[in-house]
Design a protein around this motif. Structure first.
Motif, PDB file in Angstrom:
ATOM      1  N   SER A  72      -1.539  17.980  13.395  1.00  0.00           N
ATOM      2  CA  SER A  72      -0.949  16.538  13.994  1.00  0.00           C
ATOM      3  C   SER A  72      -0.618  15.708  12.245  1.00  0.00           C
ATOM      4  N   TRP A  73       0.117  14.862  12.228  1.00  0.00           N
ATOM      5  CA  TRP A  73      -0.557  14.096  10.611  1.00  0.00           C
ATOM      6  C   TRP A  73      -0.204  13.291  11.043  1.00  0.00           C
ATOM      7  N   GLN A  79       0.731  -1.046   0.105  1.00  0.00           N
ATOM      8  CA  GLN A  79       0.123  -0.258   0.017  1.00  0.00           C
ATOM      9  C   GLN A  79       0.837   0.718   0.370  1.00  0.00           C
ATOM     10  N   VAL A  80       0.699   2.733  -0.604  1.00  0.00           N
ATOM     11  CA  VAL A  80       0.743   4.029  -0.228  1.00  0.00           C
ATOM     12  C   VAL A  80       0.172   4.926   0.269  1.00  0.00           C
ATOM     13  N   LEU A  81       1.132   5.157   1.354  1.00  0.00           N
ATOM     14  CA  LEU A  81      -0.789   6.197   2.413  1.00  0.00           C
ATOM     15  C   LEU A  81       0.227   7.447   1.749  1.00  0.00           C
ATOM     16  N   LEU A  82      -1.218   7.711   2.325  1.00  0.00           N
ATOM     17  CA  LEU A  82      -0.746   9.456   1.778  1.00  0.00           C
ATOM     18  C   LEU A  82      -1.786  10.128   2.768  1.00  0.00           C
ATOM     19  N   TRP A  83       0.004  11.416   3.700  1.00  0.00           N
ATOM     20  CA  TRP A  83      -0.554  12.233   5.117  1.00  0.00           C
ATOM     21  C   TRP A  83      -0.358  13.626   4.399  1.00  0.00           C
ATOM     22  N   THR A  84      -1.285  13.864   5.790  1.00  0.00           N
ATOM     23  CA  THR A  84      -1.136  15.180   5.630  1.00  0.00           C
ATOM     24  C   THR A  84      -1.225  15.985   6.919  1.00  0.00           C
ATOM     25  N   ASN A  85      -0.734  17.316   7.188  1.00  0.00           N
ATOM     26  CA  ASN A  85      -0.520  18.284   8.291  1.00  0.00           C
ATOM     27  C   ASN A  85      -1.764  18.593   9.014  1.00  0.00           C
ATOM     28  N   THR A  86      -2.670  17.888   9.755  1.00  0.00           N
ATOM     29  CA  THR A  86      -4.102  18.850  10.162  1.00  0.00           C
ATOM     30  C   THR A  86      -4.177  19.226  11.185  1.00  0.00           C
ATOM     31  N   GLY A  87      -4.216  20.710  11.462  1.00  0.00           N
ATOM     32  CA  GLY A  87      -4.074  20.966  13.256  1.00  0.00           C
ATOM     33  C   GLY A  87      -2.639  20.578  13.743  1.00  0.00           C
TER      34      GLY A  87
END
Length: 95
Positions: A71-72, A61-69
């Motif tokens: 926290s990633w 799997q490839v996971l996509l992460w982003t910083n929200t508030g």
């Protein structure tokens, strides 16, 4: 700014700022550990604008992460690979 390091089931984000200890040696600062993969994380890459992180794993799997508030968090899981994911890369347009 953070440096992603992988090699087990985690992606560890390390601060790129140097914090000084009493002995004037640079100290390391772990920002966050990302833990949604179920097998060894083999690769990770920042998008060109730095707002997304992609991580690939032996779990196919490839996971996509982003910083929200501050926290990633995982925003998407890309499934469909039939073998281990050995590399990830972003295009110039972050797609």
């Amino acid at each position: 700014d953070a440096l992603p390091i992988c090699g087990d089931k985690l992606v560890r984000l390390w601060s790129t700022q140097l914090f000084q200890k009493d002995d004037d040696e640079p100290a390391k600062h772990l920002v966050q550990s990302l833990s949604k993969h179920v097998k060894v994380v083999t690769c990770c890459a920042w998008s060109s604008n730095g707002s997304w992180l992609a991580s690939g794993s032996d779990d196919t799997q490839v996971l996509l992460w982003t910083n929200t508030g501050g926290s990633w968090t995982r925003q998407a899981t890309l499934r469909g690979h039939t073998m281990d994911v050995l590399d990830v890369a972003w295009g110039d347009d972050d797609k």
